[in-house]
Enzyme design. Structure first.
Site, PDB file in Angstrom:
ATOM      1  N   GLY A 144      -6.335   1.157  -3.462  1.00 24.55           N
ATOM      2  CA  GLY A 144      -4.679   1.744  -3.281  1.00 24.55           C
ATOM      3  C   GLY A 144      -4.867   3.141  -3.816  1.00 24.55           C
ATOM      4  O   GLY A 144      -3.745   3.696  -2.253  1.00 24.55           O
TER       5      GLY A 144
ATOM      6  N   GLU B 215      -1.530   4.915  -9.794  1.00 21.82           N
ATOM      7  CA  GLU B 215      -1.684   4.229  -8.894  1.00 21.82           C
ATOM      8  C   GLU B 215      -0.904   3.940  -8.406  1.00 21.82           C
ATOM      9  O   GLU B 215      -0.456   4.882  -7.974  1.00 21.82           O
ATOM     10  CB  GLU B 215      -1.676   2.939 -10.444  1.00 21.82           C
ATOM     11  CG  GLU B 215      -1.340   1.474 -10.140  1.00 21.82           C
ATOM     12  CD  GLU B 215      -2.492   0.656  -9.060  1.00 21.82           C
ATOM     13  OE1 GLU B 215      -3.340   1.315  -8.825  1.00 21.82           O
ATOM     14  OE2 GLU B 215      -2.829   0.030  -9.783  1.00 21.82           O
ATOM     15  N   ASP B 216      -1.334   3.136  -7.119  1.00 22.04           N
ATOM     16  CA  ASP B 216      -0.323   3.395  -5.970  1.00 22.04           C
ATOM     17  C   ASP B 216       1.029   2.272  -6.040  1.00 22.04           C
ATOM     18  O   ASP B 216       1.994   2.466  -5.815  1.00 22.04           O
ATOM     19  CB  ASP B 216      -1.109   2.312  -4.786  1.00 22.04           C
ATOM     20  CG  ASP B 216      -2.127   0.885  -5.007  1.00 22.04           C
ATOM     21  OD1 ASP B 216      -1.546   0.368  -6.208  1.00 22.04           O
ATOM     22  OD2 ASP B 216      -2.084   0.625  -4.545  1.00 22.04           O
TER      23      ASP B 216
ATOM     24  N   ASP C 215       2.796  -3.861 -10.074  1.00 19.05           N
ATOM     25  CA  ASP C 215       3.981  -4.570  -9.656  1.00 19.05           C
ATOM     26  C   ASP C 215       3.656  -5.688 -11.200  1.00 19.05           C
ATOM     27  O   ASP C 215       4.626  -5.662 -11.390  1.00 19.05           O
ATOM     28  CB  ASP C 215       2.880  -5.414  -8.478  1.00 19.05           C
ATOM     29  CG  ASP C 215       3.355  -6.829  -7.783  1.00 19.05           C
ATOM     30  OD1 ASP C 215       4.545  -6.717  -7.694  1.00 19.05           O
ATOM     31  OD2 ASP C 215       2.727  -7.755  -7.290  1.00 19.05           O
TER      32      ASP C 215
ATOM     33  N   LYS D 140       7.560  -2.188  -8.665  1.00 23.66           N
ATOM     34  CA  LYS D 140       8.724  -2.814  -8.621  1.00 23.66           C
ATOM     35  C   LYS D 140       8.484  -3.671  -9.831  1.00 23.66           C
ATOM     36  O   LYS D 140       8.181  -4.733 -10.080  1.00 23.66           O
ATOM     37  CB  LYS D 140       7.462  -3.909  -7.359  1.00 23.66           C
ATOM     38  CG  LYS D 140       7.965  -4.758  -6.801  1.00 23.66           C
ATOM     39  CD  LYS D 140       7.286  -5.936  -5.558  1.00 23.66           C
ATOM     40  CE  LYS D 140       6.203  -5.151  -4.636  1.00 23.66           C
ATOM     41  NZ  LYS D 140       4.972  -5.558  -4.238  1.00 23.66           N
TER      42      LYS D 140
ATOM     43  N   PHE E  79       7.016  -7.102  -0.016  1.00 29.57           N
ATOM     44  CA  PHE E  79       5.476  -6.752   0.231  1.00 29.57           C
ATOM     45  C   PHE E  79       5.252  -5.589   0.950  1.00 29.57           C
ATOM     46  O   PHE E  79       6.100  -5.449   2.743  1.00 29.57           O
ATOM     47  CB  PHE E  79       4.752  -7.954   0.863  1.00 29.57           C
ATOM     48  CG  PHE E  79       3.215  -8.181   0.306  1.00 29.57           C
ATOM     49  CD1 PHE E  79       2.673  -8.008  -1.096  1.00 29.57           C
ATOM     50  CD2 PHE E  79       2.437  -7.181   1.316  1.00 29.57           C
ATOM     51  CE1 PHE E  79       1.112  -7.814  -1.221  1.00 29.57           C
ATOM     52  CE2 PHE E  79       0.739  -7.049   0.898  1.00 29.57           C
ATOM     53  CZ  PHE E  79       0.797  -7.017  -0.390  1.00 29.57           C
TER      54      PHE E  79
ATOM     55  N   ASP F 153      -2.427  -2.356   0.869  1.00 34.37           N
ATOM     56  CA  ASP F 153      -3.054  -2.923   2.279  1.00 34.37           C
ATOM     57  C   ASP F 153      -2.220  -4.873   2.078  1.00 34.37           C
ATOM     58  O   ASP F 153      -1.277  -5.164   1.156  1.00 34.37           O
ATOM     59  CB  ASP F 153      -4.189  -2.927   1.826  1.00 34.37           C
ATOM     60  CG  ASP F 153      -4.750  -3.594   0.696  1.00 34.37           C
ATOM     61  OD1 ASP F 153      -4.452  -3.540  -0.791  1.00 34.37           O
ATOM     62  OD2 ASP F 153      -5.338  -5.262   0.968  1.00 34.37           O
TER      63      ASP F 153
ATOM     64  N   ARG G  66      -3.981   0.808   5.608  1.00 31.30           N
ATOM     65  CA  ARG G  66      -3.696   2.069   4.920  1.00 31.30           C
ATOM     66  C   ARG G  66      -3.723   2.432   5.663  1.00 31.30           C
ATOM     67  O   ARG G  66      -3.049   3.840   4.948  1.00 31.30           O
ATOM     68  CB  ARG G  66      -5.240   1.575   4.038  1.00 31.30           C
ATOM     69  CG  ARG G  66      -5.427   0.711   3.267  1.00 31.30           C
ATOM     70  CD  ARG G  66      -6.938   0.593   1.770  1.00 31.30           C
ATOM     71  NE  ARG G  66      -7.631  -0.817   1.972  1.00 31.30           N
ATOM     72  CZ  ARG G  66      -7.116  -1.123   0.100  1.00 31.30           C
ATOM     73  NH1 ARG G  66      -5.811  -0.965  -0.332  1.00 31.30           N
ATOM     74  NH2 ARG G  66      -7.215  -2.422  -0.358  1.00 31.30           N
TER      75      ARG G  66
HETATM   76  P1  IMP Z   1      -0.281  -5.932 -10.539  1.00 27.51           P
HETATM   77  O1  IMP Z   1       0.192  -7.496  -9.948  1.00 27.51           O
HETATM   78  O2  IMP Z   1       0.715  -5.127 -11.562  1.00 27.51           O
HETATM   79  O3  IMP Z   1      -1.454  -6.116 -10.972  1.00 27.51           O
HETATM   80  O4  IMP Z   1      -1.114  -4.913  -8.982  1.00 27.51           O
HETATM   81  C1  IMP Z   1      -2.052  -5.226  -8.408  1.00 27.51           C
HETATM   82  C2  IMP Z   1      -2.054  -4.791  -6.964  1.00 27.51           C
HETATM   83  O5  IMP Z   1      -1.289  -5.496  -6.489  1.00 27.51           O
HETATM   84  C3  IMP Z   1      -1.863  -3.421  -7.004  1.00 27.51           C
HETATM   85  O6  IMP Z   1      -2.784  -2.408  -7.886  1.00 27.51           O
HETATM   86  C4  IMP Z   1      -2.103  -3.199  -5.655  1.00 27.51           C
HETATM   87  O7  IMP Z   1      -3.400  -3.248  -4.862  1.00 27.51           O
HETATM   88  C5  IMP Z   1      -1.898  -4.410  -5.403  1.00 27.51           C
HETATM   89  N1  IMP Z   1      -0.143  -5.059  -5.427  1.00 27.51           N
HETATM   90  C6  IMP Z   1       0.974  -5.301  -6.013  1.00 27.51           C
HETATM   91  N2  IMP Z   1       1.923  -5.530  -5.051  1.00 27.51           N
HETATM   92  C7  IMP Z   1       1.349  -4.701  -3.398  1.00 27.51           C
HETATM   93  C8  IMP Z   1       2.593  -4.842  -2.290  1.00 27.51           C
HETATM   94  O8  IMP Z   1       3.846  -4.797  -2.502  1.00 27.51           O
HETATM   95  N3  IMP Z   1       1.560  -4.286  -1.763  1.00 27.51           N
HETATM   96  C9  IMP Z   1       0.756  -3.912  -1.462  1.00 27.51           C
HETATM   97  N4  IMP Z   1      -0.229  -4.401  -2.671  1.00 27.51           N
HETATM   98  C10 IMP Z   1       0.109  -4.690  -3.614  1.00 27.51           C
HETATM   99 MG    MG Z   2      -3.694  -0.929  -6.586  1.00 24.09          MG
END
Ligand code: IMP
Ligand code: MG
Length: 176
Positions: A44, A99-100, A103, A131, A152, A159, A165
């Protein structure tokens, strides 16, 4: 029949560009004389990384790391399931993880732990979006683009099932 999800622009390409410029100014202030190693989390972050580094006018290196989704359950044993390995030596480097979106925070926490064990001189986090409503583990974001609602998001590297993307704006999926 059109089965494509409905998308609403949350941040336009112009707003993203302004945010990336601001982040680059903040990062430049802190790193201009430190030859940092920027590590992007695949996949991402690659669009954000590409724009960010072109706003940084000092020597730096770029690498990428990929963590298999939630491959952090073995965190306590020090094992991280990597889908793409770093090519660079981290020990003694000024590392900025890019990081993108943060979450739940699980991926980021896992990779920060992994990198910290490699004994960098410093380790900080830059995230384009945050988020916070979904957070499961506390994460300090040192350089943040946007705080986003619990929707989302796709576009600008983000993606849905590997699609979208390539959208230049950050869009939210319309809630059903
Ligand atoms: P985490 O839940 O913080 O571990 O996020 C893991 C990964 O989930 C992120 O790096 C993104 O690649 C993906 N992700 C989380 N939220 C979104 C979203 O809203 N759209 C797209 N990818 C997401
Ligand atoms: Mg990611």
């Amino acid at each position: 029949m059109d089965s494509r999800p409905k998308l609403n622009i949350l941040f336009s390409r112009d707003e993203i560009e302004a945010a990336v410029r601001r982040l680059a100014t903040e990062i430049g202030r802190d790193y201009h004389d430190r030859f940092p190693l920027l590590i992007g989390i695949l996949r991402g972050s690659f669009v954000f990384m590409a724009d960010l580094i072109r706003q940084l006018d000092f020597p730096l290196e770029v690498d990428f790391i990929g963590a298999a989704s939630y491959g952090c359950s073995t965190r306590s044993s020090g094992q991280v399931k990597l889908s793409h390995r770093l090519q660079s030596e981290v020990r003694g480097r000024e590392v900025l993880l890019v990081e993108d979106i943060v979450d739940t925070g699980l991926t980021t926490a896992c990779l920060l732990d992994y990198l910290r064990r490699k004994k960098p001189a410093s380790l900080k986090l830059c995230a384009l979006t945050d988020k916070p409503s979904r957070r499961k583990v506390p994460i300090t974001i040192d350089y943040l683009g946007f705080t986003v609602p619990d929707r989302f998001l796709v576009g600008y590297g983000l993606d849905l099932g590997q699609k979208f993307r390539n959208l230049p704006d950050i869009c939210a999926l319309e809630e059903a």
